[in-house]
Each structure stands twice: as C-alpha cells, then as structure tokens.
Enzyme design. Structure first.
Site, short mmCIF file in Angstrom:
data_model
loop_
_atom_site.label_atom_id
_atom_site.label_comp_id
_atom_site.label_asym_id
_atom_site.label_seq_id
_atom_site.Cartn_x
_atom_site.Cartn_y
_atom_site.Cartn_z
N GLU A 208 1.06 -1.30 0.05
CA GLU A 208 0.01 -0.06 -0.13
C GLU A 208 0.89 1.23 0.05
O GLU A 208 2.05 1.35 0.72
CB GLU A 208 -0.80 0.11 1.29
CG GLU A 208 -1.62 1.26 1.48
CD GLU A 208 -2.59 1.09 2.62
OE1 GLU A 208 -3.63 2.00 2.84
OE2 GLU A 208 -2.24 0.54 3.59
N LYS A 270 -9.97 1.67 -2.85
CA LYS A 270 -10.29 0.99 -1.33
C LYS A 270 -11.74 1.54 -1.01
O LYS A 270 -12.10 2.98 -1.10
CB LYS A 270 -9.38 1.60 -0.27
CG LYS A 270 -9.71 1.02 1.04
CD LYS A 270 -8.35 1.48 1.88
CE LYS A 270 -8.74 0.86 3.35
NZ LYS A 270 -7.60 1.33 4.22
N CYS A 320 -5.10 -2.73 2.97
CA CYS A 320 -5.06 -2.69 4.52
C CYS A 320 -6.14 -3.19 5.26
O CYS A 320 -6.02 -4.53 5.13
CB CYS A 320 -4.99 -1.00 4.73
SG CYS A 320 -4.43 -0.70 6.36
#
Length: 454
Positions: A208, A270, A320
């Site tokens: 990330e 995301k 994440c």
C-alpha cells in the site's frame, strides 16, 4: 475494557509517528476505543441477563444462549458505524490448522459461536447436577472432535501451486520517512533495486502506497518501471490517486496494475476507509485532523472488484484493513482466483498489530477458499494458501523479497456462496437440536414417572 485495551494497544503507535501533533492523543484514543468496543460484550451480558430473567434456563441451554448473544453482538461490532471486527473469538483458533477450517462452512462468526459455546461447556459441567454431567461431557467431546475431524478432512485436500511466479517486495520504509520531503526518490529507488534482484517472476507486488505520490502523473517514474518489468511482467502496487471533476479534487487509496511500458492496465479503489486515518467522520462537527499525510479526505471506491490482468489469474484486492471484514472482500458475482492484500502496517511498528492483522488475512483465505498474498511495507508480508497456511513470510522490520509460486484456489466454500447466512443456519440448527434433545428427555422422564407410578 481489559480485553480490548490490550488487544488494540498497538493503535497508540500510529499517534507517535507524528508525536508533536498527535502524541498526546495516544492513550485517550486507545482508552476511548476500548470503552466503545467494550459496549458490545456489555450488551451481550445485558441481553443474556434479560432473557434469563424472563425464562430461566440452565445447563447446556444457558451456554447456548450466552454463545448466541455473544456472536450476535460480535456481528454488530463488525457492522455498526462502518464496523471493526478485530480479534473475533474465532481467531483464537487461527494457528490450529484443523480447527480453523470450520470457517470455510460457517465463517468467522459461526466459528466464534462454536468457540464460545465449547469454551463455556466446562463451566456448565461444574454447575450441572451430577446426573446431568455425562451429557455435557459427551457434547463437549463430540463438539471438539467434530471441529477437529471436519477440519482434518478439509486439510486432506491437495493444494498444488500454479505456474504463476510471484515476487513480493517489502521495502521496510519507516512511516516517519515515507512522506518526508525528498524521500520519494529514495523510496522508489529502493523498491526498484529490490525488484531487480535475480530471479524469475510474472507478477511483481508492492505494498500500500509503496510510491508516495501520484504515480500515474509521474511519467519519469513510470518509465523507470520498465527496468524491472521486461517480457510482459506486471506490477501491482499501492498508490494514492486523484481525480478532478465538478470543481473539486477527489482522492483515492488505490492499487494499480502497470505493464513494462508504464501504462495503467486496471485498478481498484479502497471502499472501506479507516475513520480518522483516511477520512474524518462528521467533519463539519468534529474539530479533528486526519492522522495521515494528504491533501484531503479519501473518497471510498464502489466496493469489492475482481481485476483481470493479462497473463495472470483473476484477482480481488483488499487494501490494508479491508481484509478484516468477513464476507466483504470478494465480488460475489465475479469470483477471483486469489486475493491481493496490499497494506502498510508501518504505522504500528513492532507491536502485536501486524500479527493480528495477518490472522485476519488467514481467516479470509479459509472462508473464501482462496489464497491470500500479502505485501506489507514493513511486514508482515506473506503468501497464504486457501487453507490459511502460511507458505512464506517476511517478518516485521525486514527488508527483502519473497519469490514463490501462487497457490491454487479451492472450489467456492459454503461461506463464499452464502455468507453469514451459514452462521445463522448453524446457530438455528444447534438450538433446534438442543430443543429436540430436551423435549425427548422430558418425554422420556415423563413416561418413566408414569411407569413407576403404575
């Protein structure tokens, strides 16, 4: 408070990354979050007590009631206010290969129900009347052996690897340096150098925000990718992105796929953002800044998505902490062949946070029947097969690469097909069985009493 205070203590580390601005908030934040999360087991106890006051039950039924209340509130904890299903009861079994396999059928919430119920049975045994202890012992033995036996059967499934060669790069860039002025060139050079090590790979995986900038806008940086992406190799990397429109700029936390010419092939944004880390809830009301560097709040993406990459199996992306949400990682309409979890746990240093995060990723692999490949900036990077077994890993604080083949996927699991409905079906089935056995016992005792009177 004690459970959550210890279990989420690693969050304090993120406040000390920029200690001048946020260090004083570390202890209050952990205490406040722990108090908020503690409401859920408190509600569990309150619900259990309320039901017991109206209809007192004992023995196995009381254990079932408490386990049901527990998992119901655990499920709510995973959904209310965007949810935080961290350290579910089921994760106590993550290191036990056979026991964790039950999540393939009933998910982590269903396994939490079984874990709590089985954990309560010794207490039920202690308070049970002497003539009722044998059934409790039998149930305990059957439940444990059933969990183990069913999991052992699933472990017997052969899992060969594919011919897709992976290279995971763990740059180990400290969070305090990541967004420092002038650090972008050093970070890119480090990732390029690690990626260029001798060895064959088809897919190159960076974590990330591996590139601390807008890579799609940096033509020079994209051209330099060609040095590590010859012969049709593909890079999947976490990068921030921004889109101009309607008089405003929207920012996204993304994973983008690049070919050897530096061209974007596809990408994922995301969708499950971290409160206060990637956006500030109720920004107009709360005088609080984000804990992360950036020009504005991130915008959530549309949801789980399966990416098609040339020459590679279909992939789902979880960025994440998206990986901690059971049943919310994979596109149900377009099943992938593996899951790529790009993350940056540098925020949490050498605390227990990265290990707990890895445990969640292992449970998602079991639930979905899919391998999970994890690229983490400072660790723990890992390759996890569809049974939750770690094939390879790089520890926290290590700099290096993992070269390995992508494990194969299993057929869609019952949980992958039906989601949390399987957990509900399990709870209803166990209650139905308990009522059936209880009714049969009462009928037997009634007939026995009649016979003795006659």
């Amino acid at each position: 408070m004690g459970q959550f205070g210890f279990g989420v203590s690693w969050i304090a580390e993120s406040f000390y990354v920029d200690s001048e601005r946020f260090g004083a908030l570390a202890i209050p934040a952990v205490a406040g979050l722990s108090a908020g999360l503690a409401i859920f087991p408190a509600l569990t106890a309150m619900l259990f007590a309320a039901v017991m006051q109206r209809r007192a039950v004992g023995g196995i039924a009381a254990g079932l009631l408490l386990a049901t209340c527990w998992v119901a509130l655990e499920w709510l904890r995973g959904h209310v206010l965007t949810g935080f299903p961290w350290n579910l009861a089921a994760y106590a079994l993550v290191d036990h290969a056979a026991l964790r396999q039950t999540a393939a059928w009933v998910g982590s919430y269903g396994l939490s129900f079984l874990t709590v119920f089985i954990g309560l049975l010794p207490g039920v045994l202690i308070v049970a009347a002497p003539n009722r202890r044998v059934p409790v012992l039998v149930l305990f033995a059957v439940a444990v052996m059933g969990l183990w036996g069913g999991g052992a059967l699933r472990l017997g499934t052969n899992l060969p690897t594919t011919d897709i060669a992976l290279r995971i790069v763990q740059g180990n860039v400290p969070q305090v340096e990541k967004w420092a002025p002038g650090s972008r060139e050093r970070t890119l050079e480090k990732y390029l150098s690690l990626s260029a090590r001798p060895g064959r790979f088809d897919l190159l995986l960076w974590p990330e925000t591996a590139f601390p900038g807008f890579l799609d806008e940096d033509a020079l940086a994209r051209r330099r990718l060609s040095t590590v992406l010859p012969d049709g190799r593909i890079l999947l990397t976490g990068v921030p992105d921004r889109v101009e429109g309607d008089g405003e700029t929207r920012y996204f936390n993304t994973v983008q796929a690049y070919d050897g010419n530096g061209e974007i092939l596809t990408g994922y944004a995301k969708h499950h953002l971290v409160p206060f880390g990637e956006y500030v809830p109720l920004r107009g009301w709360l005088p609080i800044e984000r804990l992360t560097e950036g020009l504005g709040d991130f915008t959530p993406g549309p949801g789980p998505r399966t990416l098609a990459i040339p020459g590679a199996p279909l992939v789902a992306v979880a960025i994440c902490y998206e990986i901690i949400f059971p049943g919310q990682v994979v596109d149900d309409l377009f099943r992938p062949d593996w899951i790529f979890n790009a993350t940056n746990d540098a925020w949490f240093g050498t605390s227990i946070g990265p290990e707990q995060h890895l445990a969640s990723a292992r449970m998602r692999a079991v639930e979905e029947g899919l391998p999970v490949v994890r690229a983490a900036n400072t660790g723990i990077s890992a390759i996890i097969d569809a049974k939750g077994e770690i094939i390879a890993r790089l520890e926290t604080g290590q700099t290096g690469v993992i070269d390995a083949s992508l494990p194969t996927a299993l057929a869609p699991t019952p949980y992958a097909r039906f989601g949390d409905w399987t957990s509900l079906a399990l709870i209803c089935a166990v209650w139905a069985l308990a009522f059936t056995v209880g009714s049969a016992r009462r009928c037997f005792n009634s007939e026995k009493s009649k016979s003795e009177e006659s």
